[in-house]
Design a protein around this motif. Structure first.
Motif, short mmCIF file in Angstrom:
data_model
loop_
_atom_site.label_atom_id
_atom_site.label_comp_id
_atom_site.label_asym_id
_atom_site.label_seq_id
_atom_site.Cartn_x
_atom_site.Cartn_y
_atom_site.Cartn_z
N TYR A 1 0.88 -1.24 0.00
CA TYR A 1 -0.04 -0.06 0.01
C TYR A 1 0.92 1.31 -0.15
O TYR A 1 0.82 2.35 -0.67
CB TYR A 1 -0.98 -0.14 1.13
N SER A 2 1.86 1.19 1.00
CA SER A 2 2.86 2.45 0.97
C SER A 2 3.50 2.84 -0.40
O SER A 2 3.72 3.69 -0.74
CB SER A 2 3.82 2.38 1.92
N GLU A 3 4.05 1.72 -1.23
CA GLU A 3 4.47 1.91 -2.43
C GLU A 3 3.76 2.48 -3.31
O GLU A 3 3.93 3.32 -4.11
CB GLU A 3 5.11 0.69 -2.98
N ILE A 4 2.27 2.22 -3.31
CA ILE A 4 1.40 2.72 -4.33
C ILE A 4 1.21 4.17 -3.85
O ILE A 4 0.98 4.81 -5.04
CB ILE A 4 -0.22 1.88 -4.29
N GLN A 5 1.16 4.32 -2.76
CA GLN A 5 0.70 5.62 -2.05
C GLN A 5 1.81 6.50 -2.60
O GLN A 5 1.79 7.64 -3.04
CB GLN A 5 0.58 5.71 -0.78
N ASN A 6 3.11 6.04 -2.36
CA ASN A 6 4.47 6.99 -2.92
C ASN A 6 4.21 7.08 -4.31
O ASN A 6 4.72 8.13 -4.92
CB ASN A 6 5.72 6.21 -2.43
N GLU A 7 4.00 6.19 -5.13
CA GLU A 7 3.90 6.49 -6.41
C GLU A 7 2.90 7.26 -6.86
O GLU A 7 3.27 8.17 -7.80
CB GLU A 7 3.68 5.00 -7.28
N ARG A 8 1.92 7.41 -6.34
CA ARG A 8 0.67 8.43 -6.37
C ARG A 8 1.21 9.70 -6.08
O ARG A 8 1.07 10.67 -6.86
CB ARG A 8 -0.64 8.12 -5.39
N ILE A 9 1.86 9.92 -5.26
CA ILE A 9 2.42 11.20 -4.74
C ILE A 9 3.55 11.78 -5.67
O ILE A 9 3.29 12.77 -6.09
CB ILE A 9 2.96 11.28 -3.33
N SER A 10 4.33 10.64 -6.13
CA SER A 10 5.49 10.93 -7.18
C SER A 10 4.74 11.47 -8.56
O SER A 10 5.36 12.51 -9.03
CB SER A 10 6.28 9.87 -7.50
N GLN A 11 3.72 10.95 -8.84
CA GLN A 11 3.09 11.21 -10.07
C GLN A 11 2.48 12.74 -9.91
O GLN A 11 2.47 13.30 -10.79
CB GLN A 11 2.04 10.04 -10.39
N LYS A 12 1.65 12.81 -8.76
CA LYS A 12 1.13 14.17 -8.53
C LYS A 12 1.98 15.06 -8.51
O LYS A 12 1.99 16.44 -9.18
CB LYS A 12 0.41 14.14 -7.08
N ALA A 13 3.25 14.93 -7.97
CA ALA A 13 4.22 15.97 -8.01
C ALA A 13 4.90 16.25 -9.12
O ALA A 13 5.32 17.61 -9.54
CB ALA A 13 5.50 15.48 -7.13
N GLU A 14 4.94 15.08 -10.16
CA GLU A 14 5.33 15.50 -11.61
C GLU A 14 4.34 16.23 -12.27
O GLU A 14 4.95 17.14 -13.17
CB GLU A 14 5.52 14.12 -12.31
N ILE A 15 3.38 16.09 -12.06
CA ILE A 15 2.13 16.94 -12.69
C ILE A 15 2.38 18.41 -12.35
O ILE A 15 2.42 19.50 -13.18
CB ILE A 15 0.86 16.36 -12.45
N PHE A 16 2.52 18.78 -11.07
CA PHE A 16 2.74 19.96 -10.35
C PHE A 16 4.05 20.69 -10.95
O PHE A 16 3.78 21.77 -11.52
CB PHE A 16 2.84 20.03 -8.70
N ALA A 17 4.89 20.07 -10.82
CA ALA A 17 6.25 20.57 -11.59
C ALA A 17 6.03 20.78 -13.12
O ALA A 17 6.58 21.79 -13.40
CB ALA A 17 7.30 19.37 -11.18
N ARG A 18 5.35 19.94 -13.86
CA ARG A 18 5.31 20.12 -15.27
C ARG A 18 4.45 21.34 -15.33
O ARG A 18 4.76 22.03 -16.45
CB ARG A 18 4.73 19.18 -16.05
N LYS A 57 9.15 25.76 -6.67
CA LYS A 57 7.96 25.25 -7.47
C LYS A 57 8.27 24.48 -8.76
O LYS A 57 7.31 23.76 -9.07
CB LYS A 57 6.98 26.30 -7.61
N LEU A 58 9.37 24.52 -9.19
CA LEU A 58 9.63 23.69 -10.48
C LEU A 58 10.31 22.54 -10.24
O LEU A 58 10.45 21.86 -11.34
CB LEU A 58 10.87 24.74 -11.41
N SER A 59 10.51 22.29 -8.88
CA SER A 59 11.06 20.93 -8.53
C SER A 59 10.06 19.85 -8.20
O SER A 59 8.99 20.14 -7.37
CB SER A 59 11.92 21.34 -7.42
N VAL A 60 10.18 18.88 -8.60
CA VAL A 60 9.24 17.33 -8.19
C VAL A 60 9.52 17.34 -6.63
O VAL A 60 8.45 16.91 -5.96
CB VAL A 60 9.59 16.41 -8.99
N ASP A 61 10.74 17.52 -6.22
CA ASP A 61 10.90 17.24 -4.60
C ASP A 61 10.20 18.07 -3.71
O ASP A 61 9.61 17.81 -2.62
CB ASP A 61 12.38 17.43 -4.40
#
Length: 178
Positions: A1-18, A57-61
């Motif tokens: 579950y935590s791996e999936i949640q981390n992936e979701r957060i990463s994908q959302k962060a990539e969207i914001f950064a993009r 705000k340009l950074s995924v991190d």
């Protein structure tokens, strides 16, 4: 579950950064929140992303941190359309007229808007041909076309405006202009 949640957060962060990178590069973003951010960036001038928190705000991190701490939220409402409102329930069968100027939306591209517009225009013509167009359907599809065209205009997406036949316009229930 935590791996999936981390992936979701990463994908959302990539969207914001993009999205923020697009704005930093002067690309158009639609939606109420996108328009508000573009206005803020234009007021600040070219230095908006040069130093301080705005450059982060340009950074995924940065966005991973914001999402993980619950300081921001993001969910997709359609391809290329994202909402930052935690109270938003639109995730299926969205109404573009509610999203076009929503204070929480970022709209990256016109793909969904154009598809929605084409469906509405096709439905209008089909219902007209079969003599089944009523005021409720005419109003719904009128608003759908107008909202989609507003999004496409905001994104500078080239399109020909749909010219509503008079018989359709006579059925449209007066509403707030889109």
């Amino acid at each position: 579950y935590s791996e999936i949640q981390n992936e979701r957060i990463s994908q959302k962060a990539e969207i914001f950064a993009r999205v923020y990178n697009k704005m930093a590069n002067g690309e158009r973003i639609a939606g109420g929140k996108g328009q508000a951010m573009i206005n803020e960036i234009s007021r600040e001038g070219e230095s908006y992303f040069e130093d301080g928190i705005n450059k982060r705000k340009l950074s995924v991190d940065y966005w991973i941190e914001q999402l993980t701490k619950g300081k921001t939220h993001l969910h997709a409402i359609a391809p290329g359309m994202y909402c930052t409102n935690t109270q938003c329930s639109m995730r299926i069968n969205i109404d573009l007229s509610e999203c076009v100027d929503c204070d929480y939306d970022y709209i990256e591209n016109a793909v969904y808007a154009e598809s929605s517009r084409m469906d509405a225009m096709r439905n209008i013509e089909f219902l007209r041909e079969s003599n089944e167009l009523n005021s409720s359907a005419a109003t719904k599809f009128f608003m759908q076309v107008k909202a989609a065209e507003a999004i496409m205009d905001d994104l500078a997406f080239k399109h020909d405006k749909y010219v509503f036949p008079e018989d359709v316009l006579s059925l449209v229930i007066n509403t707030k202009a889109v």
